[in-house]
Scaffold this active site. Structure first.
Site, short mmCIF file in Angstrom:
data_model
loop_
_atom_site.label_atom_id
_atom_site.label_comp_id
_atom_site.label_asym_id
_atom_site.label_seq_id
_atom_site.Cartn_x
_atom_site.Cartn_y
_atom_site.Cartn_z
N TRP A 38 -4.41 -8.90 -3.78
CA TRP A 38 -3.89 -9.84 -2.78
C TRP A 38 -4.05 -11.30 -3.20
CZ3 TRP A 38 -0.31 -8.88 0.40
CH2 TRP A 38 -0.20 -7.66 1.07
N ASP B 113 0.79 -1.25 0.00
CA ASP B 113 0.00 0.00 0.00
C ASP B 113 0.83 1.30 0.00
OD1 ASP B 113 -1.59 -2.07 0.85
OD2 ASP B 113 -2.14 -1.18 2.75
N ARG C 69 -7.22 -0.75 12.10
CA ARG C 69 -6.01 -0.30 11.40
C ARG C 69 -6.27 0.74 10.32
NH1 ARG C 69 -6.51 -5.76 9.55
NH2 ARG C 69 -6.81 -5.98 7.30
N TRP D 89 5.66 -10.30 1.10
CA TRP D 89 5.20 -9.52 2.24
C TRP D 89 5.90 -10.03 3.51
CZ3 TRP D 89 2.80 -10.12 6.92
CH2 TRP D 89 2.27 -8.96 7.49
#
Ligand code: FRU
Length: 498
Positions: free
Chosen positions: A298, A27, A155, A51
């Site tokens: 994703w 992101d 978040r 990741w």
């Protein structure tokens, strides 16, 4: 320190799309304009190309085209990883952290695994500040600024100024809703409301990376608030992660969606446009709302072909709102800075006569590294146009005028032997219709991606491609019927690194 990845062969970088200097990126974070620089932070794992422990990578630009890489701004520590968030200019030193001067505040998410189990974690919004134009960052000793009240997902804080109530607002992703917190001093946050249940699109995945901003409605003395929301990929979802938006009113406490709750507004109909964020504090003079997205999904982000780096961002887009027959909708344009990108070489289409018949090709010259083009066409009923973006139909857009409207269809091929990738990456999307028979196409093809804006940016489709080299000639072919070309422009972009 690098571990092994220095030795990897370097895949040629896109010419105009931001990529990390090495390692993994997802992101965009903390987009803020300050003292002549656009800051771009991003979810970054510099030590591997999948990741992992999240840092905030950092780059700055004066023109949104050329980016200077800076050292990571935030790195994981005993408190946890640094997940997504936003940044603002604290112009009046409301936080009291800048001795009366303006300074930069970053609101990030601490993500801490408990008991070493990746599925067991705590997430909390935290603050970091910089007194030197973003060159160094300190984590605020009073973190977290918002303790987790017992929610699993807590978040991606997006902090914005709400002028009428003279308060700061934090939009926070909490499972499948967005919570709004408010604060006078940027430090003590109070829950104001929650939005999302029964609204728009929901999958098995969480809502992520909200953004909230106000825009004028073109041609009217009115504004609307836009809430952007990333919809996370569920295991069963064939589309994967995508970005939806809501249009409505925000009075400082609560967001009211002005469309029917079940209406789903997609910001981009392609497969690879996620975690969209907009720049804060862009000078009022030009009143621009600039957005950028992570070009990925994703479903296959960890498996796309890579070498040395993995992950790219969209070219910045300028957003506006316009009234349509169905309500107020977002419209997007590639940021005008594209026209000033270094090494532009404007050129003509190979065939720029205006009458096109079945079988005609409009072959567009190949760009040295990237290509930006525009075509405007009027299509007769029964006409089918194919827009072939890579050799051998690796990426194909077909537009058919079916007598009453235009139908769009896009198809992408590409396999790399990884079963997850091969299952999700190839796609064939159909069914979008627009009640128009003349059409404007604008595209930006770069190494590894295609951004396509149709009908003056009322419809967008962004896809990754895996052909290397990617920049093959773009072919526009009239398969059936006839069309009139009213505009055709093209410019190649030379990669400054070549
Ligand atoms: C969205 C996201 C965010 C999170 C970050 C972690 O892509 O899942 O919700 O903060 O990525 O890297």
């Amino acid at each position: 320190m690098m571990t092994g990845i220095d030795a990897a062969p370097r895949l040629r970088c896109p010419a105009l799309h931001f990529t990390p200097p090495q390692g993994w990126m997802n992101d965009p974070n903390g987009l803020v304009y300050f003292e002549g620089e656009y800051h771009l932070f991003y979810q970054y794992h510099p030590h591997d190309r999948v990741w992992g422990p999240m840092h905030w990578g950092h780059a700055v630009s004066c023109d949104l085209c050329r980016w200077e890489h800076l050292p990571p701004a935030l790195v994981p520590d005993a408190d946890g990883m640094c997940f997504s968030g936003s940044a603002i200019v604290d112009r009046d030193d409301t936080s009291g952290l800048f001795g009366g001067e303006p300074g930069l505040l970053a609101f990030y998410t601490v993500h801490r695994e408990t008991a070493g189990d990746p599925g067991d974690y705590v997430q909390e919004p935290c603050l970091a500040y910089s007194r030197d134009r973003g060159r160094s960052w300190q984590k605020y000793p009073g973190n977290p600024i918002l303790p987790n009240p017992g929610l699993r997902d807590f978040r991606d804080p997006k902090v914005v100024w709400h002028a009428p109530s003279r308060r700061w607002v934090m939009a926070l992703a909490c499972g499948q809703v967005i919570r709004f917190y408010v604060a006078e001093n940027l430090l003590d946050w109070r829950l104001a409301s929650e939005f999302g249940e029964g609204q728009g699109a929901h999958t098995e995945g969480p809502w992520e990376c909200p953004d909230l901003f106000e825009l004028p409605v073109e041609g009217r003395q009115a504004t609307r608030w836009v809430l952007l929301v990333g919809v996370g990929a569920g295991e069963q979802e064939s589309f994967g992660s995508f970005t939806q938006y809501f249009v409505g009113h925000f009075g400082g406490e609560r967001f009211h969606n002005e469309n029917p709750a079940e209406t789903v507004l997609m910001m981009d109909e392609g497969r690879d446009f996620y975690a969209v964020q907009t720049w804060s504090d862009v000078p009022d003079g030009d009143g621009r709302r600039l957005a950028i997205a992570w070009l990925n999904n994703w479903l296959y982000a960890n498996q796309i072909p890579e070498a040395g780096w993995r992950g790219t961002l969209s070219f910045p887009r300028e957003l506006s709102l316009e009234e349509t027959g169905e309500g107020i909708r977002l419209r997007q344009a590639l940021a005008a800075e594209l026209g000033t990108a270094g090494g532009l070489s404007p050129s003509r289409m190979a065939n720029s006569t205006d009458a096109l018949m079945a079988g005609d090709n409009v072959l567009i010259e190949q760009g040295p590294s990237a290509a930006h083009g525009r075509l405007s066409l009027q299509m007769a009923p029964g006409t089918t146009l194919e827009f072939d973006l890579q050799q051998a139909g690796q990426m194909l857009l077909r537009i058919t005028h079916d007598g009453s409207a235009l139908r769009l269809e896009h198809r992408r091929e590409g396999r790399n032997g990884d079963p997850d990738f091969d299952r999700h990456f190839p796609h064939h999307l159909t069914g979008q219709r627009m009640a128009k028979t003349d059409i404007e196409l604008e595209w930006l093809v770069d190494r590894g991606s295609l951004e396509l804006l149709v009908d003056g940016g009322r419809y967008a489709a962004t896809h990754l491609g895996i052909t290397d080299p990617f920049h093959q000639p773009v072919t526009v072919r009239l398969v059936a019927g006839s069309a009139r070309l009213t505009e055709g422009r093209y410019q190649g972009v030379i990669d400054p690194l070549e």
